[in-house]
Structure formats: C-alpha cells, structure tokens
Design a protein around this motif. Structure first.
Motif, short mmCIF file in Angstrom:
data_model
loop_
_atom_site.label_atom_id
_atom_site.label_comp_id
_atom_site.label_asym_id
_atom_site.label_seq_id
_atom_site.Cartn_x
_atom_site.Cartn_y
_atom_site.Cartn_z
N UNK A 910 0.69 -1.48 0.51
CA UNK A 910 0.07 -0.18 -0.24
C UNK A 910 0.94 1.21 0.44
N UNK A 911 1.81 1.06 0.69
CA UNK A 911 2.83 2.02 1.20
C UNK A 911 4.37 2.79 -0.66
N UNK A 912 4.22 1.24 -0.79
CA UNK A 912 4.07 1.41 -2.69
C UNK A 912 2.94 2.26 -3.21
N UNK A 913 1.85 1.65 -3.77
CA UNK A 913 0.86 2.20 -3.82
C UNK A 913 0.47 3.79 -4.32
N UNK A 914 1.14 4.18 -2.67
CA UNK A 914 0.82 5.50 -1.87
C UNK A 914 1.95 6.62 -3.10
N UNK A 915 3.48 6.41 -3.10
CA UNK A 915 4.45 7.22 -3.04
C UNK A 915 3.97 7.92 -4.19
N UNK A 916 3.39 7.41 -5.55
CA UNK A 916 3.54 8.51 -6.11
C UNK A 916 2.29 9.71 -6.48
N UNK A 929 3.96 0.14 9.92
CA UNK A 929 4.40 -1.29 9.18
C UNK A 929 5.71 -1.21 10.95
N UNK A 930 5.94 -0.38 10.91
CA UNK A 930 7.09 -0.49 12.81
C UNK A 930 8.24 -1.32 12.16
N UNK A 931 8.88 -1.47 11.30
CA UNK A 931 10.18 -1.85 11.51
C UNK A 931 9.98 -2.48 10.55
N UNK A 932 9.32 -3.19 9.39
CA UNK A 932 9.57 -3.97 8.01
C UNK A 932 9.84 -3.34 7.12
N UNK A 934 10.91 -0.42 7.54
CA UNK A 934 11.82 1.60 7.81
C UNK A 934 12.94 1.65 6.71
N UNK A 935 13.94 0.71 5.82
CA UNK A 935 14.21 1.56 4.24
C UNK A 935 13.50 2.56 3.65
N UNK A 936 12.06 1.54 3.64
CA UNK A 936 10.99 2.20 2.63
C UNK A 936 10.80 4.20 3.31
N UNK A 937 10.09 3.86 4.59
CA UNK A 937 9.98 5.02 5.51
C UNK A 937 11.20 6.05 5.06
N UNK A 938 12.82 5.65 5.71
CA UNK A 938 14.00 6.75 5.27
C UNK A 938 13.77 6.96 3.83
N UNK A 939 13.31 6.23 2.98
CA UNK A 939 14.03 6.76 1.67
C UNK A 939 12.76 7.86 1.41
N UNK A 955 13.62 8.64 17.11
CA UNK A 955 13.85 8.08 18.31
C UNK A 955 12.45 7.38 19.18
N UNK A 956 11.14 7.40 18.14
CA UNK A 956 10.67 6.74 18.82
C UNK A 956 10.94 5.40 18.82
N UNK A 957 11.74 4.62 17.56
CA UNK A 957 12.03 3.24 16.83
C UNK A 957 12.39 2.33 17.99
N UNK A 958 14.19 3.67 18.17
CA UNK A 958 15.35 3.23 18.93
C UNK A 958 15.66 1.59 18.34
N UNK A 959 15.92 1.41 17.46
CA UNK A 959 16.49 0.20 16.54
C UNK A 959 17.82 0.60 15.66
#
Length: 1500
Positions: A910-916, A929-932, A934-939, A955-959
C-alpha cells in the motif's frame, strides 16, 4: 608329561598357577590391588571358557585339586572347597584351621580328602627351635559329623583298598605319627568309613617305623597309598623311601633314593607308585615291580647285607632331572632292605599270599596250588573253590580241576562239590569258555531260563559258539546275546530272522562288516513277511558308509517277480530320494509301472516332486493316456502337444493353467490365449486371469489388441482394471477409460479421471469433449486436475452448461474461481452472473488471485460488494484489505483514517501504491509497519525532505540497525537528521529508553564530540535525566575515551555513577588513569582496592604505608605486609602481618624468613600464626626456628606441651644440618632411638649411642654405631654393636669390609669368635672367621676347619684357601665336599705342600674322571716312583691296563711296575704279557719266560 612332554607357553601376570590333573584346565592366583586376599580365576584351555572367578577375602597359602572339578583353597584361617561342576558356584567354607595349624608360624605343606570328600586332612610343619627340629601337625576333619581331631605327625593319606578277602574296598586313612619331644615314629592305618558290616570289627593297624640310623630325626614329606598294589609309600625329607604292607603295616622296603632334600611328592594312579622331586630339580618315580614283589617277600625280604641288586626286584625307579634329561635312569640303593627275621616265615607268606590274592600279583602260584590241594584233600571243597577263584593267573581253572570236582560224590543232604565250585567262581570271577559250557549244559536241560538270563546280564559267562548252540533250543534271544558277544555273525543273522527283528540285521552287518547272501534271504522273506522284507531291503540299500549291500535292480526284480507293486514303490521311493542322474531309468520305471497300474499313486509321486532325471516325454504320454492332463502338460515341451492338451482346459484347474503359463515363452503364451478365446468364448475369465498374471512378459498392448480382435470390451475392461493400479503406461489408462465408457461404467470413468496421475490429459480431454457425455463431471475432473480451466469454462459456457460452472466453482474447486471469473469476463458474460457467482462462492474464493485477475482487467470496482462482505465477515486476508485500501485511495474516501486504523493490509504494497499519489500517506503506511518498512520510510522522507518526521520516528523506533543505517557516513542527509534529533526529537522525548537508545546510536556511530555535548546538556543542565546513573556512567566513560582532561572534573562533580566498574576501566589499557581510579576507590570507600592501586599501579610503598596508618584497616595492613614481603622487607612485613592478625601467607613468610635467615622475626610471626591456623607445619617451623636461634630451653618446653609438629621430620632436618644437640632433644622426645643413637655417635657419646641402639634394635642402627666406634677405636662398644649385626648374613660382609678398611683385624676376629657363641650363629659367620684365619692366622685354620666342617660354606672357603695358597687345607675341604677330582688335582699341582700318599690313595678310589688315573700315574713316575705300585694296586679295577703299560713303557720305567703287571697278568692282556716277557728276555730269566708263555696265551 602325558602329552610327550609338550610345552605350551602363555603370557600371564598370575603369581601362581595350578593345572588340573585330568583335563586341560588351569587355575590362576594373583593378589588384587587395593583389596585383601587373592583373586582366583579358572579357565578351560581347550574350550576357551572361564569356569569360575572368586575374590578370596584371605590370603591363600595352599591349594590343590581334590577331584577333576573340585578345587581346595587353604587360607590363613579357613579351608574352602570350590565345586566347579555347578555353574556360577562359589567356594564353600568346610572348616576352620585349629590348634598349631591356626598359628601364623605354621607352614601348610599338604591337604587331602578321601574319594567321597567326607574326611579331610590338613598338614603343616613348624619349628620351635629355629629349624633344628621340625614339628608336624595334622587336622583330621569329618565333613558329615562336623568334628575334628588334631594329630601330631608330618604326613597322611586316604585310599580305598582291600584289607581282607571280603571283596569290598575299605575307606582307609593312614598317617605317620611323631609326637613332639619323642624320638619314636609310628604308622597308623585304620578304616574310617566302617562299611564292611556291623558285626565286623573296624580295621586298625599300628606299627613302629625304624628310621635310618644316619637320619634319626628325619621326617616324612609325603605318604601315599597305592590302591593298585595294596602298599603305602613314604618319602622323607632326607631322600629315604619306605614301603609298607597295607594289611599289616609291615615295612617291606627302606632305601635312600636321593642324596638331596626331597620337597614334594605325589601319588601316581596310573602306575600305582609315586613321583617326587628333590631340590636339584630331579623328578624321580618309584613303583612296585609286580613280577618280583611276591617272590621277594617270600624268599628275600630277610636278607640284610648291602645288596644292590634287590632294588630291581622290589621297585622300579626312574628320574627326570632338570629340563633336558628325558630318559629313564636306574637307581641303586645305598642302604639295606629291611624285613622280617625268619626266612620264609608264615607271616611273610601270608603277606605275600594276601597281596597276590587281593591285587592279582604274580609269583604265588606254588602257594595257591599247595593250599588248594590241602583244602581239597581235607574235604573243604568250598574253600578249595575259593582258592581257585582267587588265583588270578588261572593256574587252577583247568579241565582237570573240573573233572576233579565232578569225581567227588556229594555227601548225603549236601550240594555237590561241582556246584560249590561254580557258585564260588560266579561270585568272584567270570567263567572261562570250558566252565561256561559245563555249567550251562545241565541248566538248559532243567529249563532254568532265569539263571541263564541272570548270568548273561552279570557277564559271568564267556560266550562261544558252542555255548550259543546249547542255549538256542531253550531261548533264541539268549542265544542271540551269546552269538553277539562271540561274534558268530551268520548265526546272529539267523536269530534276528527267527525273532522277526529284521531291522537289526543291517545295523549289525554295518557294525561288524559282515557280507551275507541277501538276495536269497529276501526271496524267502517276501512270501512270508512282505512288510519285514520291505524294511530289510531298505536297510540293505542304505548300506554301510553310503555303499549299498545289495543291487537295487536285484531288489526290484525279487519283489516284482511276486507282483509286489506297493512294496516295490515304497522301496524305490526310499532308495531314489537322493535324485541322482544315474538313477534315471529307475525313476522312469517307478513312474511308468504306477501310471499303468495305479495312476493315483503315480500322481501322488509326481506331486512330491522328488525326481528330475526320468524320461519326461515318455511319462508325459503315459499321463495323457491315464487322463492326467495337467501332468501331461507339465511334461510336454512341443507346441503341438501343448495345444492338443490345451483343448482339454475344462479338465484343468484355473490355478494350474495360470501357473503353467509361467513356463511358456511370451509368443507361445499369446498364441495359447488366442486359441483359448477362439475355441470357447467362455474361457474369457481364464484368459483374463492369465493375462493379468503375465501381462508384463507378454505385453499389455498385445493383450489388448488380442481382446480387441474379438471385440471383447469386457475383456479389456476387466484386464486393464486389474493392472491399472500397478501400471504407469498412459495408453493403458486411456484404453481403460475408453473401455469403461463403452461398457457404460461411468463411475469408473469418473474415478480414474479423478484419481489417476498417469494418463495423457490432452488425449483424455479431447476424447471426453468428442464423446459429449451427458454428465460432464469426468471432463471437469480432467480439466481441473490438469489446469484446463479456461477450456473447461469455454466448453461449459458455449454449451450452455451454466449450472455445471456454478457446481465446479462452488463444490469442486473454489480455488479455480479467479480463473473462471477472468474467463467469463473475457467471454463478455453478464456482470450480474459474475456477482451472483461470487456471492455463491463467498469466502471460499482466494482473494489474491481474484484481485489479480480483476485488477489486470481494470475491473477492480466490480469486487467492492464482495470485498465489503468479506470485511464484514472479519476476513483478515492482507490481499483483500490491500484491494480495499487501493479502492479507498483512488476514490479518496478518508484513506488516512483507514491506513491508521486498519491492521490487516500490507504496508509495503500500500505504501508503494501511495508514494506517487501522496508521500504523507506513504509515510503513514510505512510507519504503521513499525520496522518491516524502515528502509522504505527513510527513502521516502529523504526524497521528500520530511527530516523532522524521520527524526521523530528514529527516536521513537529505538532501533540500533535503523540508527546505523541513518548515521552511516555515506548518508548525504545525516547532518540534517542529526540536527533534527538534537534540536527537536530528543528534547521533546520524556522516555529514558528513547534517550538511551539514541545515545547508544551516537556511540555506535563513533560521534563522541556530539555525544558529550548532548550528555552535558542532559546531565549537567538540570534536566529530568540529571541523576540518571547510566547517563552519568556514559558521560564519564565517554570522557575517558575521548577527552581525558575532563575525567577528574566529572568525578568530582558527579556522584551517582558506578565507581568500582569505572575505576576498573580507568585502570585498564589503554587509559592508565591511576590517580583517577585511586580517587574513585577512595571516594567509594573501597580501601582495599585503593591500596591495590597504590601498590600495583602507582608503586608507592610510602604512600601505601601512610594510607594504611590513616585508614588502620586489617585488610589494608595485610595487603601492605604481603607487598613488603615480596620486596624482601621481612621485619616490616612481619609488623604489618601482626597488625593485620592474618596468618594466611604463613608459607611465604616462612620461606622468606628462612631465605633471609631471620628466625627471630619468624618466631614472632609463628607465635601469632599458630593462634589463627592449626597446622603441623607452623608448629614444626616454630620448633625449627627455636633450634636455629639456639633457644633450646624454649624449644624443649614447647615440645613438651601440646603441639602438632612433626618432630621426626624436624629432627631429621636438624640432623642433616648438623644441629645434633637440638636433634638429640627431639629424637629423645619421640622417642626415635635409632636416630638418637646417630646423634650420640655424631657427638662422640659412644656409650649412650650403644644404649640407644639397644632400644632401637635394628641392624642399620647397630651398623652405624659399630662403624663409628671402629673409626674411634672404641672396640668394646664396637664389639657390642657388631654382635647384633653379624647374625644377619646380609650385613656380615659389610661389617668385615669396614673392619678391614680400618686395619682392625684382631678386633674383627675377636668379634667373630665371640659371635659364634650366639644361638643365632650361622654358616656365614663360621665361613668368614675361617677366611680371616686364612688371611691373618693360618696356624689356627686347620683346627678350626676340622671342628666346624659341617658349618662352613666349603666352596667359598676353598676359594679363600686357594687365594692365600693354603693347599693342604683346600685338599681337606675338597675331600669333605665330595669333590675328589679337585682334591686329586690340587694334591698333584701343589705336591710339596699338599701331598700325602695315604690320603691320595683314598681320594683316588673315589674320583669320577677316568683321566685322573693316568695323570696320577704320570705324577708318581715324576715325583713318587717308589710308591707307584701301591697306587696301581689301589686303582687296578678302574684303569685300562694296556694304557698304563704303554704310558710307563713310554717313560722307560717298565721294570718299576713289574709287581703290578704280574698282578694283572691273570687277565691275559696282550700288551701286559708282551711287556713282562720283554723284561724276562732283557734279564735273561728264561725259566720265568717259559712259565709265562706256557701259562698265558700270548700273541707275539
């Protein structure tokens, strides 16, 4: 020895072994480590079997085999019997040693038991006077009565022997008795079983034993009873052999058979004699000379003179000496044979006569004849008969004796003498042939069967053919028994025939190897006893060792001549069971005659399948003629024959046909099947069964073609249906589907289409589509299984089978609904049908492929009602919720709320569907998704500049992994993110874990500068985390690593950090912040650790001492003391240890003080230490320190009190360091008199040393005192000490050596002379004193030797005499040592000193080397020519006179020995005669010459 002296060597660790006397069984004995007693194992060496294992709790001092499977174990206290005949048995205690035999000083020398093991005898020896006299003790024990009797004696034995004429052996016990302190020796013989009848008195004999005069104190080492000859053997230690009569105890032999000591004896049951071994290793045997013993007792026993030849008359002796001499050596007696005093006395005759009667010894025939005649003449016929029976030589068992008894008329009212004769013989012996005939003939006439049967059972008759012929008319079986024993073979067979025991004939013939005329015997038996003849013939054909006793063809002819088919068949079946090729004609004959006369018997024989070599074609024809069609087919191989017989298939079982087809080739089998179908269509079932069984060989396709050629769809259906499950041929499955559909079996068509995985789906699909079956379910299953869904949908839609479409997707396979829906959309099917179809399928339709099919065709909104219905049902399928999210995003129906609240969609999709479409919606979906993701969120935040959102999420994620991704140096946006974290995200956070995770991320990213600034802001600026321990720890640690200058300030300003842990880090590499660590420990109150830093890191003893004085802690003082001790400051360290009151390091303090020799300080420390620690070493070192500081008074006071010091060890240490006064005090306090004596010696106190040595009383101490006294020339004390040493042979030579080194020869001889008066004086003392005389006082040597010659080690003294040239003394010693050869050689070699004519003549009579005689002759020629004739007169019987004459003649002195030559001229020796005559010629003594020639036959 019984196995030709074979030697078998085996490695073993046992300390003792014992071989079984009968079997190859060995017993092993060894000591067990860590356990008392002995460990015993017993093995059978032939079977490799372990027979028994036993851990004995006591030491085994003696063991012996009592029986082949019974081992006796004599232990220190008890006696055990181990019965190995019982598996897994353990030794059983029999009795306890008692009396003298229970004492430790008694040596067990023998143990024995009677044959019933009801009486046991234990024998031991001991000495009360150091071996001068040997006392013997025996313990006789009754196992049944549990009673014992103690006897005084040295040997005993058991045996079963005849002691009277009753014919019953008595259980006899014999023992040699000698009571302590009494010189007399007695022999006791008694019956201990009393099994000869109640009325008879018990047998008991007692006799005095005359011991040899030269050995009056000699004692028996073995006593053995000969059951074979009725005598008792006794062997003594000194080598004397005695033999006694068992019945009277009379001594028959006394002779010395060994000059050496005998130490072991054993009885020989084989020879009836004994075997004994002496100390030189000579193995000797003795047994009775059966041919001479009786005559010797009667005629020669009384002869007293020393006659050497009597030994061979009485005993046969042999010897096996050493390891190499195997031959039997004769012995000669050195003493007389003793016996009765009157020649031919009645007592001796009785002994000889009784031995001959009871034990069958020869030599008394004259006595038997004389006594028989006397009794017969006096009318005592029964007594005469008894004498005849007892005469083992058979002298009186003659026809004359029988006739003599027959000639006597029986007195009125009494039995006839001949009956007395026969009854007596039957009672004692077996009758000979003549006696048996004479006795049986009248018994047969009287019909007394029971007597003959009794005598035969008891084997009282000698069986002969004549005896059998006499008995045969009375009883055939008795005659058979006699013929069997007499081996009269023909008559044995006749008796077997008469008794009907036909089966016994062949067994007998095989056993004895006899050949008879069996053909004639069979012809006679067939007519009268066919069954017996049959069995007899079978036995004959079995033969002997596989060789028949009769030709089988002859047997068949004999039986078939009388038309005995059944018996012939039985015989042939038994004879031909081996099925050999050379029996082919007999096999054919057997089958042929039964097929012609008894077909059922022939069929039974064929069913047995015994024969394979007969004429099969011929037998097949006979089977066809007899109507045995199945067996005919079994034997035919030609195709035409087989097809002809196959026409009679209705007479054969289906099973047979099925089995028979296995033998045919595939082509022939197919032809036969075709003929079966063509001949009769009713053979379909059989044809199908055969086809099923052999389709692999024939080929399924060919069989189907055969059935198709006859239009038999049923045949195809049944055939393929049977093999379908095992076949993987697609054509088979396809043909079966076709056949099933053609016979109308739609259930099978549907089943195979549904279940089979083998058929060709395309061919089946096309066949079903073309067949247009009314029920399309088979087609549905084929298309469903093989993914022909689109074609199925197209077929059903175009043929208006809409109902089956719904049936397929609803009931058959809902998973294929997406493909059906896609195909229907492609076929322009109405949306209402599709929606209806979906509503009917409901949740059974998978969402993912359905969405994929619809989305691919841009008809996603078509699914909205179905999706909403599924969501309403609670379906959590992510693909379903993904589709809902996409529809809401495209229709803008509050998608953000859906993305935040819905928990089931896939955030990544769904996130990929929404990016554009909307980046914020993409961030929302990824964050959810809270972790799964993360790379897509940072990108997406990097690409769209959403750094604040990214910082808050970090900060909230603490990963840690996410922080590492963002803070990597390769991230071009890292600075932007850090700024947002420091300025916004972290200050906003109130969660300590978020702060900690962020800090750790900075640490991991190696950003110390930024981290310190951040931590100072948090910790030092009154934030919520100012007192946080972890953050304070982190700040200090970061400063230690990145900015050491700030560490001391932080330590002083902060107060909630982990000081000890941080101090350890500060001390470690690579920081080395020692002052900071000392300050932390000091601030935390950890004084011991602070002291460690001062001592180990800063290395300042001054600061450490100052710190300890200020703190005044015992632990600190202890650490300071330990450090001072390591630097060598013993006084300072002792002061510190005393203040710490800790004695833990007492070992180190002791070592350091002793190394510095500061024993004064050590005394102070040890006084404190012994109040803290109870250790013997502390007390011992304190004693040692007292001694080293010469405070002996305090030391003596200390050791007199309570202490744990090892006084012995301390004393030894002081003694080794030569502090003898202190050591003397310690040894006196123990007391250790041996070491005390050593101290006195070292201090020069010799008298006190002797007194201490008396108390110690051990050779080593005496030796030390003696040596010191000798060196100090204190000879009186030295003599006292020496008296206690020289009685020990091992130390004698060392004492002598020390005296001689000091040159104290007189003192040494004085010591030895005084020592000879000691009761413990030994051979070595006498020998060494004699050696001293030889060295230093030769005048006293000869007198001393003559007085003590029996107490000297003669070989050693001889060497001493020779070394000091005392040749006269050496000759004297050689003579007394029986070394006459050496004595003679010495005399001749040193004649000026050693030669004495009379003594030399005596010696020459006893030399054994013949060459010495001729050397002596030469010696006398050279030195004593006038005494030469005296010498030759002495050695005349032992020299070669011709050689002597030649020797003297060569020396030119023949006239000198003229008297000698005249003396030996009587032997008529040519060289002697010639020499005498030459002298007469030279002297012109013609008369003497004539007389010499006339009297002697001289060959010139």
């Amino acid at each position: 020895m019984h196995n030709n002296n074979a030697v078998n060597k085996r490695p073993m660790k046992a300390e003792a072994t014992l071989m079984n006397p009968q079997d190859n069984i060995i017993a092993l004995k060894a000591a067990s480590e860590g356990q008392p007693g002995h460990f015993v194992q017993i093995f059978n060496l032939d079977t490799k079997e372990k027979l028994g294992v036993y851990q004995c709790p006591e030491q085994i001092v003696f063991w012996r085999w009592l029986a082949p499977r019974m081992l006796a174990l004599v232990c220190a206290q008890d006696v055990y019997h181990w019965n190995l005949a019982t598996a897994n048995s353990q030794p059983e205690k029999i009795f306890q040693r008692a009396g003298k035999l229970a004492e430790a000083g008694t040596q067990i020398i023998n143990y024995s038991a009677n044959s019933q093991v009801s009486w046991c005898l234990l024998t031991g020896i001991s000495s009360q006077d150091q071996g001068r006299t040997i006392d013997g003790n025996m313990q006789l024990y009754s196992v049944e009565r549990k009673q014992q009797q103690l006897l005084e004696g040295h040997a005993g034995c058991f045996g079963n022997v005849y002691v009277d004429d009753g014919g019953v052996r008595c259980g006899v016990f014999a023992f040699q008795e000698r009571k302590a302190g009494q010189p007399g020796t007695k022999l006791h013989i008694m019956d201990i079983l009393k099994n000869r009848g109640e009325s008879a008195p018990p047998f008991k004999v007692q006799q005095e034993i005359a011991m040899p005069p030269e050995a009056p104190t000699d004692f028996a080492v073995g006593l053995h009873l000969s059951e074979k000859h009725g005598v008792i053997f006794m062997v003594t230690k000194a080598g004397f052999l005695f033999m006694f009569d068992i019945g009277t105890g009379t001594m028959l032999v006394r002779s010395r058979v060994s000059q050496e000591t005998v130490f072991i004896t054993v009885g020989s049951a084989l020879s009836g004699g004994i075997i004994f071994v002496n100390k030189r290793g000579a193995v000797m045997s003795a047994k009775v000379n059966e041919a001479a013993i009786v005559n010797y007792i009667i005629n020669q026993l009384v002869q007293i003179p020393n006659r050497q030849d009597l030994a061979d008359l009485v005993l046969t002796l042999g010897s096996r000496e050493g390891h190499f001499t195997i031959g039997l050596l004769p012995f000669s007696f050195s003493k007389a044979l003793y016996g009765a005093n009157v020649s031919g006395s009645p007592a001796l005759q009785d002994i000889a006569f009784n031995m001959a009667k009871r034990f069958g010894l020869p030599g008394a025939d004259e006595l038997f004849q004389r006594q028989f005649n006397q009794l017969f003449a006096s009318g005592d016929y029964k007594g005469a008969a008894l004498i005849a029976a007892q005469c083992k030589s058979g002298l009186l068992r003659t026809p004359q004796t029988i006739q003599q008894f027959k000639s006597v008329q029986a007195p009125p009212g009494q039995s006839s003498p001949i009956l007395h004769y026969f009854s007596t013989l039957l009672e004692h012996n077996k009758l000979n042939a003549l006696e048996s005939v004479e006795l049986v003939r009248p018994v047969v006439q009287q019909g007394r069967r029971e007597l003959i049967e009794k005598w035969l059972k008891e084997d009282k008759l000698e069986c002969t053919e004549e005896l059998g012929d006499i008995v045969r008319p009375l009883e055939t079986k008795f005659a058979l028994s006699i013929y069997l024993r007499a081996q009269i073979h023909q008559k044995v067979i006749q008796c077997f025939v008469e008794l009907g025991q036909i089966d016994q004939i062949v067994a007998y013939v095989k056993r004895v190897g006899y050949q008879a005329d069996y053909t004639q015997l069979l012809q006679n038996m067939v007519a009268s006893n066919p069954e017996g003849a049959t069995n007899f013939a079978k036995s004959l054909l079995e033969g002997q060792n596989g060789v028949p006793l009769i030709d089988i063809n002859q047997v068949v002819k004999v039986f078939m001549d009388q038309n005995r088919l059944q018996e012939t068949t039985s015989i042939l079946l038994d004879a031909l069971k081996a099925n050999k090729p050379d029996q082919a004609h007999l096999q054919t004959q057997l089958l042929a005659m039964n097929l012609q006369q008894a077909p059922k018997v022939a069929e039974a024989i064929l069913q047995m399948n015994m024969f394979t070599h007969y004429d099969r074609a011929y037998i097949g024809q006979l089977c066809e003629k007899a109507g045995l069609m199945q067996w005919a087919m079994e034997h035919y191989t030609d195709g035409a024959d087989l097809k002809r017989v196959m026409m009679h298939a209705h007479q054969m079982t289906p099973e047979f046909l099925i089995q028979y087809f296995s033998r045919l080739s595939p082509e022939t089998a197919l032809e036969c099947l075709t003929d079966l179908m063509r001949h009769n269509r009713q053979n379909l079932q059989v044809a199908v069964k055969v086809a099923i069984q052999y389709h692999e060989q024939i080929g399924a396709v060919k069989i189907v073609e055969m059935f198709e050629s006859f239009g038999s769809n049923e045949g195809i259906f049944y055939f393929l249906g049977a093999i379908l499950n095992t076949s993987t041929d697609p054509d088979v499955h396809f043909k079966y589907i076709q056949a099933a559909s053609r016979v109308g079996n739609m259930q099978e068509v549907e089943r195979v289409c549904r279940e089979s995985q083998v058929y060709d789906p395309t061919a089946v699909k096309n066949f079903l589509k073309e067949a247009k079956l009314p029920d399309p379910r088979p087609l549905i299953y084929v298309c469903d299984l093989h993914d022909f869904v689109e074609e199925l949908t197209d077929y059903l839609y175009k043929n208006s089978l809409m109902k089956y479409i719904e049936v397929y997707v609803v009931k058959v396979n809902p998973l294929k609904c997406p493909q059906v829906i896609g195909s229907l959309i492609d076929l322009d099917c109405s949306e209402d049908f599709i929606k209806t179809l979906l509503q009917n399928v409901r949740a059974a339709c998978p969402a993912e492929p359905l969405v994929e099919q619809i989305e691919k065709r841009n008809r996603l909104r078509l699914l909205l009602p179905w999706l909403e219905a599924r969501v309403a049902e609670g379906n959590q399928d992510p693909h379903l919720h993904n589709a809902m999210a996409k529809i809401l995003i495209d229709t803008n129906r509050d998608p953000e709320n859906f993305l935040k609240t819905n928990a089931f969609y896939d955030s990544k999709i769904v996130g990929k569907y929404c990016e554009d479409r909307d980046p914020h919606l993409a961030y929302t979906a990824y964050k959810r998704a809270w972790g799964s993701c993360d790379e897509q969120l940072v990108d997406v935040t990097n690409r769209n500049g959403l750094f604040r959102l990214q910082a808050r999420y970090l900060v909230e994620r603490q990963s840690p992994d996410l922080w590492a991704l963002v803070l990597t140096p390769d991230n071009q946006y890292r600075r932007n993110v850090i700024d947002q974290v420091v300025s916004t995200a972290l200050p906003e956070s109130t969660n300590a874990d978020e702060v900690s995770a962020t800090v750790k991320a900075f640490i991991s990213a190696d950003l110390p500068t930024e981290l310190i600034e951040l931590l100072e802001k948090i910790v030092l600026h009154n934030s919520d985390f100012s007192k946080n321990r972890n953050l304070q720890n982190l700040l200090v640690l970061t400063a230690i690593k990145a900015d050491k200058a700030r560490v001391m300030d932080y330590i002083n300003r902060l107060d909630n950090y982990d000081g000890p842990e941080i101090a350890k880090i500060a001390l470690g590499d690579p920081y080395g912040l020692y002052e900071e660590a000392f300050l932390i420990y000091k601030k935390c109150g950890q004084n011991a650790e602070a002291m460690d830093v001062l001592l180990e890191n800063i290395n300042s003893l001054e600061r450490a001492q100052e710190f300890a004085a200020r703190i005044n802690d015992k632990t600190v003082w202890y650490k300071l003391g330990k450090a001072q001790l390591e630097t060598g400051g013993v006084p300072e360290s002792v002061d510190s240890y005393l203040k710490s009151e800790d004695a833990t390091d007492y070992l180190e303090v002791i070592q350091a003080a002793e190394r510095e020799e500061n024993y004064e300080e050590l005394v102070r420390y040890l006084m404190m230490a012994r109040t803290k620690v109870k250790d013997s070493q502390i007390d011992g070192e304190l004693v040692y320190a007292y001694a080293k500081t010469e405070r002996l008074g305090e030391m003596e006071e200390f050791i007199s009190g309570t202490n744990t010091a090892n006084i012995q060890a301390v004393g030894d240490r002081l003694y080794d360091e030569k502090f003898y006064k202190a050591a003397k005090i310690l040894y006196a306090s123990i007391p250790n008199n041996g070491r005390l004596a050593s101290c006195h010696v070292q201090l020069g106190e010799y008298t006190q040393a002797v007194e201490a040595a008396k108390k110690a009383n051990n050779p080593k101490t005496w030796q030390e005192v003696n040596l010191a006294c000798v060196k100090a020339e204190q000879f009186r004390c030295a003599e006292i000490a020496g008296q206690h040493i020289i009685v020990h042979p091992d130390h004698l030579e060392e004492v002598i050596s020390q005296y001689e080194k000091q040159g104290c020869f007189d003192a040494l001889m004085q010591l030895l002379e005084s020592g000879l008066g000691n009761e413990r004086a030994h051979v070595g003392m006498y020998t060494e004193l004699a050696t001293m005389y030889a060295k230093y006082k030769p005048k006293m040597l000869m007198d001393f030797i003559k007085m003590n010659v029996q107490k000297l080690n003669i070989p050693k003294l001889i060497h001493a005499c020779e070394r000091h040239y005392h040749w006269e003394h050496a000759v004297f010693l050689y003579t007394h040592y029986d070394e006459y050869d050496q004595a003679a050689n010495t005399m001749m070699a040193h004649s000026p000193i050693a030669f004495a004519h009379d003594q030399f003549l005596m010696i020459m009579q006893k030399v054994s080397n013949m060459e010495l005689y001729y050397r002596a002759v030469q010696f006398y020629l050279d030195e004593q020519p006038l005494q030469l004739n005296s010498l030759l007169s002495t050695i005349t019987p032992k020299v070669d006179h011709a050689r002597v004459v030649q020797q003297v003649k060569k020396a030119g002195q023949l006239p000198l020995i003229m008297p000698y030559m005249k003396q030996v001229q009587q032997h008529n020796i040519a060289p002697v005669n010639e020499a005498i005559n030459d002298i007469y010629v030279d002297g012109e003594q013609y008369e003497e010459l004539r007389q010499s020639i006339e009297e002697r036959q001289w060959d010139s």
